[in-house]
Design an enzyme around this catalytic site. Sequence first.
Site, PDB file in Angstrom:
ATOM      1  CG  MET A   1       4.754  75.620  49.633  1.00 63.00           C
ATOM      2  SD  MET A   1       5.038  73.864  49.368  1.00 63.00           S
ATOM      3  CE  MET A   1       5.522  73.227  50.920  1.00 63.00           C
ATOM      4  N   PRO A   2       1.220  73.618  50.862  1.00 60.39           N
ATOM      5  CG  PRO A   2      -1.008  73.114  50.518  1.00 60.39           C
ATOM      6  CD  PRO A   2       0.052  74.086  50.140  1.00 60.39           C
TER       7      PRO A   2
END
Length: 139
Positions: A1-2
């Site tokens: 999850m950037p």
Amino acid sequence: MPFVRISLRKGKSPDYLMALADNIQRALVETFDVPESDRFQAILQHDENELIFDRSYLAGPRSDDFVYISITIGRPRTGEMKAALYRRLADLLAQSPGLRPEDVMIVISTSTPEDWSFGNGIAQMTDPDWRLRVAGGRQ
């Protein structure tokens, strides 16, 4: 999850900003094993005196179209994946919105699961009860 922070000078159109954000997400999906819907981005637009950069350091020459892309990730990626992301981002952003590769700076920072809370005051990635609820489809 950037989590992606995109910094650039003020004055670009909404279409330009959307092309920038969309192609950053596309590159992450294609090279970083990121699900397409896993998208968290902030676009920060600065006055001329609020985004200061060296026009020639290690690349360049940089123009007023300079864009700084800061990507915070949880799970570490290999050097090969990072290199692929840098190349793909430069290629996609050259196509749309038309950024020169010299004007694209990317910095990747890695964090741990304890560094993330997606809401509710919980570090979801470290909470075993939360993980069970997600796996069981109840969340």
